[in-house]
Design a protein around this motif. Structure first.
Motif, PDB file in Angstrom:
ATOM      1  N   ASN A 211       0.876  -1.177   0.000  1.00 26.40           N
ATOM      2  CA  ASN A 211       0.000   0.000   0.000  1.00 26.40           C
ATOM      3  C   ASN A 211       0.908   1.220   0.000  1.00 26.40           C
ATOM      4  OD1 ASN A 211      -1.661   2.173   0.678  1.00 26.40           O
ATOM      5  ND2 ASN A 211      -3.052   0.867   1.858  1.00 26.40           N
ATOM      6  N   LEU A 212       1.163   1.753  -1.209  1.00 26.85           N
ATOM      7  CA  LEU A 212       2.221   2.746  -1.360  1.00 26.85           C
ATOM      8  C   LEU A 212       1.933   4.050  -0.630  1.00 26.85           C
ATOM      9  CD1 LEU A 212       3.107   2.060  -5.083  1.00 26.85           C
ATOM     10  CD2 LEU A 212       4.230   1.238  -3.052  1.00 26.85           C
ATOM     11  N   SER A 213       0.684   4.480  -0.611  1.00 28.33           N
ATOM     12  CA  SER A 213       0.352   5.717   0.110  1.00 28.33           C
ATOM     13  C   SER A 213       0.627   5.553   1.596  1.00 28.33           C
ATOM     14  CB  SER A 213      -1.125   6.067  -0.112  1.00 28.33           C
ATOM     15  OG  SER A 213      -1.364   6.317  -1.484  1.00 28.33           O
ATOM     16  N   LYS A 214       0.315   4.371   2.109  1.00 23.91           N
ATOM     17  CA  LYS A 214       0.544   4.099   3.526  1.00 23.91           C
ATOM     18  C   LYS A 214       2.034   3.966   3.832  1.00 23.91           C
ATOM     19  CE  LYS A 214      -0.440   0.551   7.020  1.00 23.91           C
ATOM     20  NZ  LYS A 214      -1.095  -0.752   7.262  1.00 23.91           N
ATOM     21  N   ILE A 215       2.777   3.333   2.934  1.00 23.11           N
ATOM     22  CA  ILE A 215       4.198   3.098   3.176  1.00 23.11           C
ATOM     23  C   ILE A 215       5.009   4.384   3.106  1.00 23.11           C
ATOM     24  CG2 ILE A 215       6.273   1.972   2.251  1.00 23.11           C
ATOM     25  CD1 ILE A 215       4.440  -0.343   1.380  1.00 23.11           C
ATOM     26  N   PHE A 216       4.746   5.209   2.082  1.00 25.30           N
ATOM     27  CA  PHE A 216       5.532   6.425   1.901  1.00 25.30           C
ATOM     28  C   PHE A 216       5.068   7.566   2.798  1.00 25.30           C
ATOM     29  CE2 PHE A 216       7.017   4.324  -1.928  1.00 25.30           C
ATOM     30  CZ  PHE A 216       8.307   4.788  -2.064  1.00 25.30           C
ATOM     31  N   GLY A 217       3.796   7.588   3.167  1.00 26.32           N
ATOM     32  CA  GLY A 217       3.294   8.634   4.052  1.00 26.32           C
ATOM     33  C   GLY A 217       3.613  10.027   3.551  1.00 26.32           C
ATOM     34  N   GLU A 218       4.164  10.868   4.447  1.00 19.46           N
ATOM     35  CA  GLU A 218       4.467  12.250   4.076  1.00 19.46           C
ATOM     36  C   GLU A 218       5.616  12.357   3.087  1.00 19.46           C
ATOM     37  OE1 GLU A 218       6.676  11.458   7.987  1.00 19.46           O
ATOM     38  OE2 GLU A 218       4.763  10.959   7.072  1.00 19.46           O
ATOM     39  N   LEU A 219       6.334  11.227   2.846  1.00 18.81           N
ATOM     40  CA  LEU A 219       7.418  11.267   1.862  1.00 18.81           C
ATOM     41  C   LEU A 219       6.895  11.166   0.437  1.00 18.81           C
ATOM     42  CD1 LEU A 219      10.183   9.058   3.492  1.00 18.81           C
ATOM     43  CD2 LEU A 219       9.628  11.447   3.859  1.00 18.81           C
ATOM     44  N   PHE A 220       5.627  11.002   0.326  1.00 16.96           N
ATOM     45  CA  PHE A 220       4.974  10.952  -0.984  1.00 16.96           C
ATOM     46  C   PHE A 220       5.427  12.110  -1.870  1.00 16.96           C
ATOM     47  CE2 PHE A 220       0.839  10.213  -3.328  1.00 16.96           C
ATOM     48  CZ  PHE A 220       1.120   8.888  -3.610  1.00 16.96           C
ATOM     49  N   MET A 221       5.492  13.305  -1.257  1.00 16.70           N
ATOM     50  CA  MET A 221       5.883  14.489  -2.008  1.00 16.70           C
ATOM     51  C   MET A 221       7.402  14.594  -2.121  1.00 16.70           C
ATOM     52  SD  MET A 221       5.104  18.511  -1.177  1.00 16.70           S
ATOM     53  CE  MET A 221       6.173  18.530   0.253  1.00 16.70           C
ATOM     54  N   LEU A 222       8.117  14.195  -1.078  1.00 13.96           N
ATOM     55  CA  LEU A 222       9.555  14.449  -1.019  1.00 13.96           C
ATOM     56  C   LEU A 222      10.371  13.629  -2.007  1.00 13.96           C
ATOM     57  CD1 LEU A 222      10.186  14.744   2.822  1.00 13.96           C
ATOM     58  CD2 LEU A 222       9.513  16.504   1.177  1.00 13.96           C
ATOM     59  N   ILE A 223       9.781  12.558  -2.561  1.00  9.20           N
ATOM     60  CA  ILE A 223      10.557  11.772  -3.515  1.00  9.20           C
ATOM     61  C   ILE A 223      10.547  12.372  -4.911  1.00  9.20           C
ATOM     62  CG2 ILE A 223      10.183   9.633  -2.226  1.00  9.20           C
ATOM     63  CD1 ILE A 223       8.147   8.819  -4.376  1.00  9.20           C
ATOM     64  N   GLU A 224       9.707  13.372  -5.169  1.00  2.00           N
ATOM     65  CA  GLU A 224       9.688  14.017  -6.494  1.00  2.00           C
ATOM     66  C   GLU A 224      11.042  14.640  -6.781  1.00  2.00           C
ATOM     67  OE1 GLU A 224       6.318  16.441  -7.623  1.00  2.00           O
ATOM     68  OE2 GLU A 224       5.218  15.705  -5.871  1.00  2.00           O
ATOM     69  N   ASN A 225      11.423  14.628  -8.045  1.00  4.35           N
ATOM     70  CA  ASN A 225      12.753  15.119  -8.400  1.00  4.35           C
ATOM     71  C   ASN A 225      12.946  16.604  -8.084  1.00  4.35           C
ATOM     72  OD1 ASN A 225      10.949  15.837 -10.399  1.00  4.35           O
ATOM     73  ND2 ASN A 225      12.434  15.629 -12.076  1.00  4.35           N
ATOM     74  N   ASP A 226      11.877  17.402  -8.155  1.00  2.00           N
ATOM     75  CA  ASP A 226      12.019  18.829  -7.866  1.00  2.00           C
ATOM     76  C   ASP A 226      11.747  19.166  -6.400  1.00  2.00           C
ATOM     77  OD1 ASP A 226       9.365  18.265  -7.950  1.00  2.00           O
ATOM     78  OD2 ASP A 226       8.794  20.046  -9.106  1.00  2.00           O
ATOM     79  N   LYS A 227      11.506  18.137  -5.582  1.00  2.00           N
ATOM     80  CA  LYS A 227      11.285  18.368  -4.154  1.00  2.00           C
ATOM     81  C   LYS A 227      12.440  17.813  -3.322  1.00  2.00           C
ATOM     82  CE  LYS A 227       7.030  20.000  -4.684  1.00  2.00           C
ATOM     83  NZ  LYS A 227       6.781  19.661  -6.108  1.00  2.00           N
ATOM     84  N   ARG A 228      13.487  17.346  -3.988  1.00  2.00           N
ATOM     85  CA  ARG A 228      14.625  16.815  -3.246  1.00  2.00           C
ATOM     86  C   ARG A 228      15.287  17.935  -2.441  1.00  2.00           C
ATOM     87  NH1 ARG A 228      16.140  11.649  -4.807  1.00  2.00           N
ATOM     88  NH2 ARG A 228      14.276  10.627  -5.605  1.00  2.00           N
ATOM     89  N   GLY A 229      15.606  17.635  -1.203  1.00  2.00           N
ATOM     90  CA  GLY A 229      16.203  18.625  -0.321  1.00  2.00           C
ATOM     91  C   GLY A 229      15.190  19.403   0.496  1.00  2.00           C
ATOM     92  N   VAL A 230      13.909  19.316   0.130  1.00  2.00           N
ATOM     93  CA  VAL A 230      12.851  19.988   0.887  1.00  2.00           C
ATOM     94  C   VAL A 230      12.552  19.163   2.137  1.00  2.00           C
ATOM     95  CG1 VAL A 230      10.458  20.776   0.862  1.00  2.00           C
ATOM     96  CG2 VAL A 230      11.876  21.011  -1.193  1.00  2.00           C
ATOM     97  N   SER A 231      12.449  19.827   3.287  1.00  2.00           N
ATOM     98  CA  SER A 231      12.258  19.117   4.555  1.00  2.00           C
ATOM     99  C   SER A 231      10.817  19.177   5.027  1.00  2.00           C
ATOM    100  CB  SER A 231      13.163  19.714   5.647  1.00  2.00           C
ATOM    101  OG  SER A 231      14.520  19.574   5.314  1.00  2.00           O
TER     102      SER A 231
END
Length: 722
Positions: free
Chosen positions: A559-579
Motif C-alpha cells: 500500500n504505497l500511500s501508507k508506506i511512503f506517508g508524508e514522503l509521498f511528495m519528497l521523492i519528487e525530483n524537484d522536491k529533493r532537499g525539501v524538509s
C-alpha cells in the motif's frame, strides 16, 4: 624431472638418524639437547609431555618436531639447530615437498604419562634400532628382530600408520611410507600395476611387520622394473604429493566456487565484498584479549587440526575435528566446523569485529586487515590468525545476551548491529584507520554484456533515472527486472559498491513503520526504530558527492500511500532537499538529491491493485520485454548449440505473439527470456523440466478457462523438444 632438488632432505635425515642412535641409553641428555635447540633458535618447544615435564622421548618423535604442519622457515630453523647441536655434516634442506608430516594434534609417537604403558617409548627405540640394522645388513636375524619390534610398537595407542612414515624418514630408500596420501596414490591403477595393487591388499588395517616388509619388497620391484617416472620410494612419495596437491587444489577451487563466487550473482553482486559484522570471543573466557589487542590479531583455537587451508570443504574439516577429538566443549562439531570455516573463508578484510566477554559485555571493536594465515610460532593453541586493527578497547554493556559461539556473523540482524555499533559512536579511539575496500569497476558495457538489452534502450533507461530520479521497471515475470536492477545502479555508479545500494521487497503487510520509522516493542516498553529508507537517506546525506540507489522489488504489492506517508511528495525530483516534519519524530527530514529509487513490478500480477495515480506521476515507467530477439540472447543460443533449444525458442516467440494478441492478456503477460537462461549444459532433461514445470503451469494460469488452448500450446512445446 631434470633435477632431484626435492630429495635434498634425504642425506640430512639419514645422518641425523645415525646421530640419534647414540642416545638410546642416554635419553636425558637427548632431551636436554632438544631443549637447548629451541632455546637457541628462540622458539617455544612443542608440548611433548603432560605439563611439559619431559621424562623420556623416542627418536621418531624427535623427527616429528620438524615433520608436521609448520612453516618451511621454522622447519629450516629447527634443522639448523639440530645440525649445530648434533654436528650433522649434511646440508640443511630448504625444500620439503613430498615429505609426509604428522597431524599437529598427534605429533608424538607416545601418549602422555597416565595414558601410555611403561615400555611404550622403549618399544619405539627398539623399532628404530632394528630398522637401521636391517637397512644396513638385510640379514635374516635383523629382519626377525625388526618384525618383532614393529609388531609390538605398531599396536600401541596413537602409532598405527605413522610408524611407516617414521621408518621412511630415517631410511627413505629402504622403507616405503604408507600414510593416507601414499596409500591413495599407489592403489590407483593409473599409478601402479593392477596385479601389484591386488597383491598388497586394500589397506583396511595396519600391516604386520612381515606384511609391511613384503609390501616394501613388492613395491621396490615394481619401481625398479616398471616404466614409471619414480624409481624409488622418495620419488614415489614426491609424485604422490604432487598429484594429491593438484587434486586438493581443484577441490578447494570447487568449494570456493560453490560457496563464494556465485553468491549474489542473480542480483548482480558476484565478486562484490560487502562489509560483514561479527561477534567474537578472544579466547576461552576472553583470556587472550589483552594479547590479541596488543599484537593486533584475532585467532581461533584449532591447533589440533593444524593449518586450516588444507581442508577443501567444511565437511572435511568437521570430519578431521571428530577424528582428532578436539576441544569443542559443549558445542557440537557442526557449530565448531561452521565458525572455523567462516574464520578462514568468509571473514574478509574490512569486516567489523565486536569482541565480547561472556554473554553480557562487549570489550572491543576492530577492523579485519588481512586474510587468514597460519603461524606455528605464535601460541600453543592459537596459531590460526588474522590481523585486526583494534579501534576500541574497554567495557560496554551488551544489548541482551550474546551468543556463546566463538565467532558469529550477525550482519543480517540489522537492529542488533545498529545497537552494538551505537556503543562506539561517541567513543574516540587514537589512530583509527578503516580498511579501504577496492570495489570492482562496472561500466555500461559490463551491463550490456550481462543484461540482454540494446544500447539504445540502456541509454533511455539510464537517462530516465537521471532526470526523473524515480523509475519503475515493469514487465512479466522472467524478463530480467530483478537481474538488471542492481546492475543498472552499478553501471551508473561505475563501480560495484554495495554500500551505496539497498534492496527491499514490499508486501501486503509492509508499513510506514517498517519503511521510515515507528515504535516497536522492546524488552520493557516501546522504542522508536528507524526503517531502511530513513537510514539510507541519512547515509547518502553525508556523502553527497556520490550517488545512492534504493531498489524496491514488488513495489506494487504494498500500500504505497501508507508506506511512503508524508514522503509521498519528497521523492519528487524537484522536491529533493525539501524538509518535512516526520510522523514519529520531532526532526525535519528530506530525501537527498543523490538518492535514486528503482522500483520493480510484475504487469502479469492481476491480483494486485493498480498503482496510485499520485504515485504514478512521480515515477517514470520502463517496460522490460522478453529479450529473445536481442543480439545478446542470440549469442547465448549460439553458445548452447542445441537444435531442440532453438526449436523451443522459436515456439515461445510464436506463443508470445498469441499472448500479446489475446484480449484478456496482452504484452505484459509474455514469457520472459530468463526461463531459458542457465549456466548448465542444455539437455533433454533440462528442456523437459522447463516446459513441464515452468511454462505449462504458467499457461494454465493464463488460460484457466480455456483448457483446449493450453493443450494445443503444450503439444506444440513438446513437439519442439521431441
Amino acid at each position: 624431472m631434470e633435477t632431484k632438488a626435492y630429495l635434498s632432505w634425504v642425506d640430512f635425515y639419514m645422518e641425523l638418524a645415525d646421530k640419534l642412535l647414540a642416545y638410546k641409553n642416554n635419553r636425558k641428555t637427548l632431551i636436554d639437547k632438544v631443549k637447548a635447540i629451541y632455546t637457541a633458535i628462540n622458539m617455544r618447544l612443542p608440548k611433548l609431555e603432560k605439563d611439559n615435564k619431559i621424562v623420556d622421548i623416542d627418536p621418531f618423535t624427535i623427527f616429528g618436531l620438524f615433520n608436521k604442519g609448520i612453516t618451511n622457515a621454522n622447519r629450516i630453523s629447527i634443522l639448523r639447530g639440530f645440525a649445530q647441536e648434533f654436528s650433522v655434516k649434511a646440508q640443511v634442506p630448504d625444500s620439503f615437498d613430498g615429505i609426509p608430516v604428522l597431524n599437529n594434534m598427534a605429533a608424538t609417537f607416545y601418549c602422555f604419562i597416565g595414558d601410555r604403558q611403561e615400555n611404550d617409548i622403549e618399544n619405539l627405540w627398539q623399532v628404530f634400532v632394528s630398522a637401521l640394522e636391517y637397512a644396513n645388513t638385510h640379514s635374516d636375524s635383523s629382519k626377525k628382530t625388526f618384525v618383532a619390534a614393529y609388531d609390538v610398537a605398531s599396536q600401541q595407542k596413537g602409532v598405527k600408520w605413522n610408524l611407516t612414515m617414521a621408518l621412511y624418514w630415517i631410511r627413505p630408500y629402504e622403507y616405503i611410507n604408507l600414510d593416507s596420501r601414499n596409500r591413495w596414490y599407489i592403489c590407483n591403477p593409473e599409478n601402479m600395476p593392477v596385479d601389484y595393487i591386488e597383491s598388497i591388499g586394500a589397506f583396511e588395517t595396519v600391516p604386520t611387520g612381515a606384511e609391511y616388509l613384503a609390501i616394501v619388497d613388492k613395491s621396490r620391484a615394481v619401481l625398479e622394473k616398471g616404466n614409471y617416472r619414480y624409481k624409488n620410494f622418495p620419488e614415489l612419495s614426491y609424485y604422490a604429493w604432487v598429484i594429491s596437491e593438484q587434486v586438493n587444489e581443484e577441490n578447494r577451487a570447487a568449494a570456493v566456487e560453490n560457496t563464494r563466487v556465485n553468491a549474489g550473482e542473480a542480483i548482480g553482486d558476484k565478486d562484490v565484498h560487502t562489509v560483514h559484522y561479527w561477534i567474537y570471543s578472544p579466547g576461552y573466557g576472553s583470556a587472550m584479549w589483552d594479547k590479541f589487542y596488543e599484537d593486533g590479531v584475532m585467532a581461533i583455537a584449532r591447533e589440533h587440526i593444524g593449518d586450516l587451508r588444507q581442508f577443501a570443504s567444511r565437511k572435511e574439516m568437521q570430519d578431521r575435528m571428530m577424528e582428532c577429538g578436539g576441544d569443542t566443549g559443549t558445542r557440537s562439531y557442526k557449530n565448531a566446523s561452521l565458525e572455523t570455516w567462516q574464520f578462514v573463508h568468509e571473514l574478509k578484510p574490512g569486516d567489523v569485529i565486536f569482541a565480547k566477554s561472556g554473554k553480557r559485555t562487549i570489550i572491543g571493536r576492530g577492523i579485519v586487515t588481512s586474510d587468514y594465515y597460519y603461524d606455528d610460532s605464535y601460541s600453543d593453541e592459537y596459531r590460526n590468525l588474522r590481523k585486526v586493527n583494534w579501534t576500541h578497547k574497554g567495557e560496554w554493556e551488551h544489548p541482551g545476551n550474546a551468543i556463546t559461539k566463538v565467532l558469529t556473523d550477525v550482519t543480517s540482524y540489522t537492529d542488533y548491529v545498529e545497537e552494538i555499533s551505537a556503543l562506539f559512536e561517541d567513543e574516540v579511539s587514537g589512530d583509527v584507520e578503516e580498511v579501504k575496500i577496492e570495489y570492482p569497476i562496472y561500466t555500461a558495457e559490463d551491463f550490456l554484456s550481462e543484461v540482454y538489452m540494446s544500447r539504445s534502450n540502456y541509454d533511455i533507461l539510464s537517462n530516465l533515472l537521471i532526470n526523473k530520479k524515480n523509475i519503475i521497471m515493469q514487465g512479466a515475470p522472467g524478463v530480467g527486472k530483478t537481474f538488471a536492477a542492481k546492475r543498472l545502479a552499478y553501471s551508473m555508479m561505475g563501480v560495484k559498491d554495495p554500500s551505496r545500494v539497498m534492496m527491499v521487497q514490499f508486501h501486503q503487510s509492509y508499513s510506514y513503520e517498517d519503511f521510515i520509522m515507528g515504535f516497536r516493542p522492546a524488552s520493557t516498553s516501546f522504542e522508536l526504530k528507524k526503517g531502511p529508507f530513513y537510514s539510507f537517506c541519512k547515509k547518502a546525506e553525508l556523502d553527497l558527492e556520490n550517488d545512492y540507489y534504493f531498489i524496491i522489488d514488488e513495489i506494487n504489492r504494498g500500500n504505497l500511500s501508507k508506506i511512503f506517508g508524508e514522503l509521498f511528495m519528497l521523492i519528487e525530483n524537484d522536491k529533493r532537499g525539501v524538509s518535512l516534519q516526520l510522523l514519529y519524530s520531532d526532526e525535519k527530514f528530506s530525501v537527498p538529491e543523490n538518492v535514486y529509487i528503482i522500483g520493480m513490478m510484475n504487469t502479469a500480477d492481476r491480483s494486485l491493485a493498480m498503482l496510485d495515480y499520485a504515485l504514478r506521476r512521480r515515477f517514470a515507467f520502463f517496460e522490460f520485454s522478453p529479450a529473445l530477439e536481442t543480439d545478446g540472447f542470440r549469442q547465448y543460443r549460439q553458445g548452447k548449440d542445441n537444435k531442440k533449444f532453438d526449436s523451443l525458442i522459436a515456439t515461445i516467440e510464436k506463443l508470445n505473439i498469441a499472448i500479446e494478441n489475446d484480449e484478456t492478456l496482452g504484452r505484459g503477460f509474455r514469457i520472459g527470456h530468463s526461463y531459458f537462461c542457465t549456466d548448465k549444459p542444455i539437455d533433454d532433461m533440462w528442456l523437459n523440466a522447463v516446459v513441464t514445470y515452468e511454462i505449462v503451469p504458467l499457461l494454465n494460469e493464463y488460460w484457466f478457462d480455456e483448457p483446449s488452448k493450453v493443450r494445443d500450446w503444450e503439444y506444440a512445446l513438446r513437439e519442439a523438444i521431441r
